[in-house]
Design an enzyme around this catalytic site. Structure first.
Site, PDB file in Angstrom:
ATOM      1  N   HIS A  73       1.592   8.749  -0.559  1.00 26.24           N
ATOM      2  CA  HIS A  73       1.972   7.334  -0.702  1.00 26.24           C
ATOM      3  C   HIS A  73       0.998   6.502   0.117  1.00 26.24           C
ATOM      4  O   HIS A  73       1.027   6.532   1.339  1.00 26.24           O
ATOM      5  CB  HIS A  73       3.412   7.120  -0.227  1.00 26.24           C
ATOM      6  CG  HIS A  73       3.812   5.678  -0.251  1.00 26.24           C
ATOM      7  ND1 HIS A  73       3.936   4.968  -1.422  1.00 26.24           N
ATOM      8  CD2 HIS A  73       4.082   4.792   0.742  1.00 26.24           C
ATOM      9  CE1 HIS A  73       4.282   3.720  -1.147  1.00 26.24           C
ATOM     10  NE2 HIS A  73       4.369   3.585   0.153  1.00 26.24           N
ATOM     11  N   ASP A 197       8.819   3.424  -2.592  1.00 27.81           N
ATOM     12  CA  ASP A 197       8.987   2.798  -1.266  1.00 27.81           C
ATOM     13  C   ASP A 197       9.551   1.378  -1.258  1.00 27.81           C
ATOM     14  O   ASP A 197      10.129   0.975  -0.250  1.00 27.81           O
ATOM     15  CB  ASP A 197       7.643   2.837  -0.507  1.00 27.81           C
ATOM     16  CG  ASP A 197       7.808   2.582   0.978  1.00 27.81           C
ATOM     17  OD1 ASP A 197       8.916   2.817   1.500  1.00 27.81           O
ATOM     18  OD2 ASP A 197       6.841   2.151   1.629  1.00 27.81           O
ATOM     19  N   HIS A 449       3.973  -3.857  -1.626  1.00 27.73           N
ATOM     20  CA  HIS A 449       5.272  -4.029  -0.975  1.00 27.73           C
ATOM     21  C   HIS A 449       5.204  -4.230   0.536  1.00 27.73           C
ATOM     22  O   HIS A 449       6.250  -4.317   1.173  1.00 27.73           O
ATOM     23  CB  HIS A 449       6.215  -2.873  -1.345  1.00 27.73           C
ATOM     24  CG  HIS A 449       5.680  -1.516  -1.023  1.00 27.73           C
ATOM     25  ND1 HIS A 449       4.926  -0.782  -1.905  1.00 27.73           N
ATOM     26  CD2 HIS A 449       5.783  -0.756   0.077  1.00 27.73           C
ATOM     27  CE1 HIS A 449       4.599   0.372  -1.357  1.00 27.73           C
ATOM     28  NE2 HIS A 449       5.109   0.420  -0.150  1.00 27.73           N
TER      29      HIS A 449
END
Ligand SMILES: [Zn+2]
Length: 1001
Positions: A73, A197, A449
């Protein structure tokens, strides 16, 4: 990338190898010559096998199959900037280097053909790709074709879902998916969306993913209580019916909640960032021997986890933040895990089968299970990961960055449109090389994000702003080229970026200047221009040379002046106004004691004792609403005996539910001029507001200025603007989802989600909004529109509040490691709330159209005047429209952008929901003829695509799912049979249009 890219980014795909034989092309005569449209016909037949799944690994249908998904990620900025993450700089802040991750993963994949890996963030991948040799690129292409390297999601970033506007989400997904399509063809096309996430999930995001053609959606974060309920009810996987307007299955998306967020199971993390023990299996006499124990541990985990899901398949996410920099550590242990666990099948009849897999291959097995799935219709906000831990602060964190992002969206759309209208003349012209790509990429990065969400470190937030600012520059060159080409005049164009704080050197010093107002909407606008000027009287002339009314007003608490005049600007075009100084006389002012401002539509009264807004009246509809508006602040918690949780960049946790007044009264000052009426309110040294009305305006504008928030008393503060009315709202209020469809919200409890208890009603009632919030009592509707993403709530009947600014002194322990407290004196922020009062049935017409104008506001460009002609043979023009006919009010031109040398990307959208408008019938389907719609170019060929423009719509197919709420209609393939298209409520249609530009623009 966009400007001079090669034509046609979309290849025919879908059922590979089967498409061509089912396709026929013909060129029917359109009703109006000289257009010749090529239309694609497609004979409907579901694919014999689903596209994109043929490389999936074999499973054992009679066993529990554990799909191991190796993944990393990679945040596109968070604790480090995008560049610092990519190159692995400042590993003392965080050990993370994306270039090494990709290098290492590719080597490890080559070492064993059964290994698989997924990659997500195209902002990083594309950068790495361009640095590779041809040989490496070929190797990677092979890995992608074999399904060993699979792309999931495929957006430029993994965007936030609470603080993002749908237009920007679509743009960033389009950018990433286009890279994949052009680089790998349909082999690289992601089948699943992967938002592991983001901090809560919006319904609109699911709808957009469905319309982009994704077969399924995986995420990691949902409310901790909601998760428990779902595990018990076996509802970790459902079909999300994500639109109340679009006909199923258009916005249906199969949705899977991952079992362990996105981390590996406990004890099984084999990255260099983890401390878990690797397999020791070769020597049972070794004191470190642990193979038997690990296998036993894994089997128990798998069996327990399998019980929470409905099929004989379960997924384990083997990776986490910036993992796989040394991929060999992971893969070596996963190889052993697979070998040792599967050996148990022979040894002792174990019924667990473990394999390298991907989310798409897992989804494919679920689809084959042919179960009836339950249906979800609301969203996954708010997200709490424990009692008193509501992740609702980030809806409002870093309000200045949130506004800059929104303003940049507006600017990018104007830049894109002018590039499309002027054609190649926009990219190369008298002002140099113009390019929309840098701003397009910067805007895509901002959707990450931790970017627009406001949850990055300060230096990273500064870097996001830098990227936007650098993106604006080549767009300004592009727009100068385009405006010169379209107007026929080479002016010294000036872009005053500080108009919001009344700074513009040209207009403040020049005796005469020109104002070019560009309107990105599909309809003409009447727009009040405000420009800072010196202390003079000015004469303003319209494009035809006629004098128009103007005013000069003084800006609150300063000596500076602003010039006001109303500009009429045609659809998708510009008007040029000229301004000149008149002989000096002092500007006219008018003062009044009666605190009332009004125009032909609205009247606003203020309390003479407190100076607060007291009453709003819609004169046209004869509606009167007592409404009091004031600013308050919540005292941010730093932790208490209930929980040590502090309020921070992510989390909103006030010390108590009731906020404190900034001030119970405001010093006021009333200004009435012919073009504006204003009440200036001063609440404190750090909080003030101007409430204004222009002629012909149907909303009240509240321009607030808040900050720097004082924290000398040691208290972090979260500032809200609150409207209190007597509306009997029954505990309900309404907010938009990513600026699009409206969702009903309930402040009293989560009664609509059985079994959930709110530990704190104030932060738990906060919802994200991009566009606005509504209250209504069955007759009257009060709407407040915003100019950026914000958190909003209604905590008692008839009351609504919006959080405008936050300054906090403690970190909230979610990783960012910094309090949300800009160093130095803090930050002041200015913004606008627009207040509308309507009857219920007509409210949507008001707020939808006003919200459209907020997001796609006219762009003001300035010039000293007297520029040379662009082409001697052509007379200059002071007014231009890119449309031959205005678009109907229910239609928004969502995208008009250059796609290739002779191709444009065009998105048209119905911006009303089913049944929303009863006054003007704006919720009805609307039909448009694209033939000769645009004046600057002729469309010669039109292809309809999915929402992100990476597949032709006629060839796109999605997996079908059955639900427990009755049969879902079979999706019928889309036929584009003419240039006359119909848009249904909330429908977006996306086209790639081949065009020829008109000679003279
Ligand atoms: Zn992240």
């Amino acid at each position: 990338m966009v400007g001079d890219a090669r034509p046609s980014g979309v290849r025919v795909g879908g059922c590979r190898g089967a498409v061509e034989s089912r396709t026929s092309f013909r060129a029917p005569r359109p009703p109006l010559p000289p257009l010749s449209f090529l239309f694609v016909l497609f004979l409907a037949a579901p694919c014999a096998w689903a596209a994109g799944y043929k490389t999936c690994p074999k499973v054992k249908p009679d066993m529990l199959n554990v799909h191991l998904v190796p993944h990393t990620h990679d945040d596109v900025g968070w604790l480090k900037t995008v560049d610092q993450y990519f190159y692995g700089i400042y590993n003392n802040i965080q050990q993370a280097g994306v270039q090494y991750i990709l290098d290492s993963v590719i080597s490890s994949l080559l070492a064993d053909p059964t290994r698989r890996f997924i990659y997500v963030e195209i902002a990083f991948f594309s950068r790495w790709w361009h640095q590779q040799t041809n040989a490496t690129q070929k190797i990677v292409r092979d890995l992608v074709r074999q399904g060993r390297l699979e792309f999931a999601n495929g957006g430029w970033v993994m965007n936030d879902e609470a603080t993002t506007h749908y237009g920007a989400i679509i743009d960033q997904m389009t950018l990433g998916l286009r890279f994949l399509e052009e680089t790998f063809g349909s082999d690289g096309r992601p089948r699943v969306a992967w938002h592991i996430d983001p901090f809560g999930h919006s319904r609109e995001q699911a709808s957009l993913f469905a319309q982009m053609g994704f077969d399924g959606f995986f995420f990691g974060r949902l409310d901790y209580q909601d998760k428990k309920v779902r595990e018990t009810a076996l509802q970790m996987e459902q079909v999300w019916r994500a639109s109340a307007s679009l006909k199923p299955p258009t916005a249906d998306l199969f949705t899977s909640v991952l079992p362990n967020m996105y981390s590996p199971p406990e004890g099984l993390c084999w990255d260099m960032l983890c401390a878990d023990k690797p397999f020791v299996e070769d020597d049972v006499r070794s004191p470190e021997y642990n193979a038997k124990e690990l296998v036993h541990h894994f089997l128990k985990l798998a069996t327990d986890q399998g019980k929470l899901y409905r099929t004989k398949h379960t997924v384990m996410t083997m990776g986490s933040d910036f993992q796989y920099e040394n991929a060999n550590m992971w893969f070596k242990n996963l190889d052993k895990l697979i070998q040792l666990v599967n050996a148990q099948q022979q040894a002792n009849g174990s019924r667990v089968n473990v394999l390298y897999s991907t989310p798409a291959c897992y989804l494919w097995e679920l689809n084959k299970a042919k179960l009836n799935w339950s249906v979800k219709k609301d969203d996954f906000f708010p997200y709490a990961d424990g009692p008193h831990m509501f992740w609702t602060g980030y809806f409002s964190s870093r309000p200045a960055l949130k506004r800059y992002e929104r303003l940049s969206y507006n600017f990018l759309q104007v830049c894109n449109q002018l590039e499309a209208l002027a054609g190649p003349a926009a990219n190369v012209g008298p002002y140099g090389s113009g390019d929309s790509a840098p701003l397009n990429e910067a805007m895509a990065v901002l959707q990450h994000h931790d970017a627009v969400s406001g949850t990055s470190r300060q230096h990273v937030a500064d870097d996001y702003a830098r990227q936007l600012s650098e993106g604006w520059r080549p767009c300004q060159v592009l727009m100068s080229n385009a405006l010169a080409h379209l107007s026929g005049l080479k002016e010294d164009f000036a872009f005053c970026r500080k108009l919001n704080i009344s700074i513009c050197p040209l207009t403040q010093t020049a005796e005469r200047f020109q104002v070019i107002v560009y309107n990105p909407l599909g309809r003409k606008v009447d727009w009040m221009v405000r420009l800072p000027v010196s202390k003079h009287v000015y004469l303003v002339r319209d494009p035809g040379g006629k004098t128009v009314p103007s005013d000069v007003v003084t800006i609150p608490s300063s000596d500076s002046q602003e010039l006001l005049f109303s500009a009429l600007v045609p659809a998708l075009g510009f008007s040029i106004y000229s301004v000149s100084q008149m002989p000096d006389q002092s500007p006219q002012k008018s003062w009044s004691r009666d605190l009332v401002i009004q125009n032909e539509y609205l009247r606003a009264r203020f309390d003479p004792d407190t100076g607060l807004l007291m009453e709003l009246e819609n004169l046209e509809q004869n509606l009167l609403l007592p409404v009091r508006q004031a600013f308050y602040w919540y005292n941010a918690s730093t932790g208490n005996n209930l929980s040590s949780q502090a309020s921070g960049a992510y989390i909103f946790r006030p010390n108590r539910n009731k906020p404190l007044f900034v001030s119970r009264w405001a010093q006021t000052h009333l200004v009435k001029a012919s073009l504006v009426q204003e009440v200036h309110q001063n609440f404190s040294a750090w909080c003030s507001q101007v409430i204004r009305l222009y002629p012909r305006q149907r909303h009240l504008e509240l321009e607030w200025t808040v900050g720097p928030i004082p924290v000398g008393d040691g208290w972090g503060k979260e500032v809200i603007s609150r409207f209190d009315t007597g509306l009997a709202t029954g505990g309900l209020f309404y907010t938009d989802s990513n600026g699009r469809e409206i969702l009903e919200r309930r402040w009293r409890d989560w009664g609509h989600r059985a079994g959930l208890i709110k530990s704190h009603p104030t932060p738990g009632g906060n919802t994200p909004l991009q566009s606005g919030v509504h209250l209504f009592d069955g007759n009257m509707q009060l709407t407040v529109l915003t100019d950026r993403s914000q958190g909003g709530s209604s905590l008692t009947d008839g009351s609504l509040e919006l959080m405008v600014h936050r300054r906090l002194l403690k970190d909230d322990a979610r990783g960012v490691g910094e309090p949300l407290n800009r160093e130095g004196s803090g930050l002041w922020v200015r913004g606008r709330h627009l207040v509308l009062l309507d009857k219920k049935g007509t409210a949507a017409a008001s707020h939808r159209l006003q919200a459209e104008m907020e997001v796609l506001a006219p762009q003001v460009v300035l010039a000293p005047g007297g520029g040379a002609r662009y082409r001697l043979e052509r007379a200059p023009r002071t007014q231009f429209s890119g449309l031959r006919r205005e678009l109907p009010p229910s239609v928004r031109l969502l995208t008009l952008a250059r796609w290739g040398r002779e191709t444009l990307l065009l998105r048209l959208e119905h911006q009303f929901a089913v049944g929303e408008d009863s006054g003007r019938n704006l919720s009805s389907p609307v039909t448009l003829d694209l033939t000769n719609l645009f004046s600057a170019f002729t469309i010669t060929h039109l292809r309809e695509t999915t929402l992100a423009a990476n597949q032709l719509l006629a060839y796109a197919s999605r997996l079908q799912w059955t639900t427990d709420v009755g049969p879902t209609p079979h999706p019928s393939p889309s036929h584009l049979v003419s240039a006359t298209i119909t848009l249904h409520p909330m429908e977006i249609r996306t086209f790639l249009a081949s065009v020829q530009w008109e000679e003279d623009g």
